[in-house]
Design an enzyme around this catalytic site. Structure first.
Site, PDB file in Angstrom:
ATOM      1  N   GLY A  57      46.797  30.972  -2.091  1.00 36.22           N
ATOM      2  CA  GLY A  57      45.916  29.855  -2.408  1.00 36.22           C
ATOM      3  C   GLY A  57      44.468  30.305  -2.405  1.00 36.22           C
ATOM      4  N   GLY A  86      44.935  25.015 -10.129  1.00 39.52           N
ATOM      5  CA  GLY A  86      44.681  23.948  -9.170  1.00 39.52           C
ATOM      6  C   GLY A  86      45.952  23.373  -8.587  1.00 39.52           C
ATOM      7  N   SER A 135      53.053  31.671  -6.407  1.00 40.56           N
ATOM      8  CA  SER A 135      53.353  32.334  -5.144  1.00 40.56           C
ATOM      9  C   SER A 135      54.803  32.795  -4.995  1.00 40.56           C
ATOM     10  CB  SER A 135      52.958  31.398  -3.993  1.00 40.56           C
ATOM     11  OG  SER A 135      53.488  31.807  -2.767  1.00 40.56           O
ATOM     12  N   ASP A 152      47.650  28.697   2.361  1.00 37.42           N
ATOM     13  CA  ASP A 152      46.677  27.649   2.063  1.00 37.42           C
ATOM     14  C   ASP A 152      46.796  27.239   0.596  1.00 37.42           C
ATOM     15  OD1 ASP A 152      44.633  25.857   2.591  1.00 37.42           O
ATOM     16  OD2 ASP A 152      43.049  27.305   2.187  1.00 37.42           O
ATOM     17  N   HIS A 155      50.184  21.502  -1.171  1.00 35.55           N
ATOM     18  CA  HIS A 155      50.533  20.762   0.034  1.00 35.55           C
ATOM     19  C   HIS A 155      51.741  19.849  -0.117  1.00 35.55           C
ATOM     20  CE1 HIS A 155      46.093  21.541   1.032  1.00 35.55           C
ATOM     21  NE2 HIS A 155      46.847  22.380   1.721  1.00 35.55           N
ATOM     22  N   HIS A 180      46.981  26.674   7.177  1.00 32.56           N
ATOM     23  CA  HIS A 180      45.855  25.750   7.100  1.00 32.56           C
ATOM     24  C   HIS A 180      46.332  24.341   6.784  1.00 32.56           C
ATOM     25  CE1 HIS A 180      41.644  24.718   5.353  1.00 32.56           C
ATOM     26  NE2 HIS A 180      41.650  24.591   6.667  1.00 32.56           N
TER      27      HIS A 180
END
Length: 225
Positions: A57, A86, A135, A152, A155, A180
């Protein structure tokens, strides 16, 4: 005379130099300074293993500055992974959307140019390997142990779980996992990073070292994830 106990990472880590802190605070991003300092301390400690430091991230590189500074001091590389389109909460109509990082030609977010400017301004380009991709796909190709993984990214449960499952197994014994945006109370934020954090602890592979607001630092102390 008994040996002096070894200081904890927060006690013996050096604070970033003023120019690094200035670059961090000038960069686009959402990490506050106290969490950034905790990340830098964890990265300095992890870099002593002589292995790469991995960030999942990137966004515009605010936290990458801190990992790269720690990596530079230890002679290792910081690797940062992002598709640069994003995360879900950064899309148009959402709270964290920034129209300044939308590519006008394709009409989609593209944080890669801002990230490159961030590294250039900080003088850290040569210490960072930037991987543009999703990822889980990058993690599936990764075959080496790492000293630190900083999660990070997205979410949602899908993205946070994918980041954890893809990268946590690569953390070397004695290495560090940093997560995070961990909020135990749903009123404070999304729960996916919190669920991943709980999963890491319950696996028996990780032990918590410190917590600074929503940033939690864990050490790999056992097998199996």
């Amino acid at each position: 005379m008994p040996a002096r106990p070894r200081p904890r990472p927060q006690e013996d880590a050096m604070a970033p130099k003023p120019e690094i802190l200035a670059a961090f605070e000038a960069a686009k991003g959402f990490m506050p300074l106290d969490e950034g300092l905790a990340l830098h301390a964890a990265a300095e400690e992890a870099a002593r293993l002589g292995l790469p430091l991995v960030e999942v991230g990137t966004y515009c590189g605010r936290s990458t500055i801190l990992l790269a500074d720690a990596a530079r001091g230890a002679g290792v590389s910081a690797v940062t992974v992002d598709h640069h389109r994003g995360s879900e909460e950064q899309q148009p109509g959402w709270e964290y959307h920034d129209p300044d990082v939308v590519d006008p030609e394709v009409g989609r977010m593209d944080t890669l140019p801002a990230f490159r400017r961030t590294l250039h301004a900080a003088g850290l380009e040569e210490h960072v390997v930037a991987v543009v991709g999703r990822s889980p796909q990058v993690a599936a190709l990764w075959a080496a142990p790492v000293g630190l993984v900083f999660i990070d990214g997205g979410h949602t449960d899908e993205h946070a779980t994918g980041d954890y499952e893809g990268w946590a197994p690569h953390v070397a014994p004695g290495g560090t996992l940093v997560i995070h945006d961990v909020f135990a109370d749903p009123a404070d934020g999304g729960q996916a990073p919190y669920r991943v954090y709980r999963r890491a602890l319950e696996s028996g592979a990780f032990t918590e070292v410190s917590a600074t607001r929503s940033l939690h630092v864990l050490r790999r102390t056992g097998p199996g994830i």
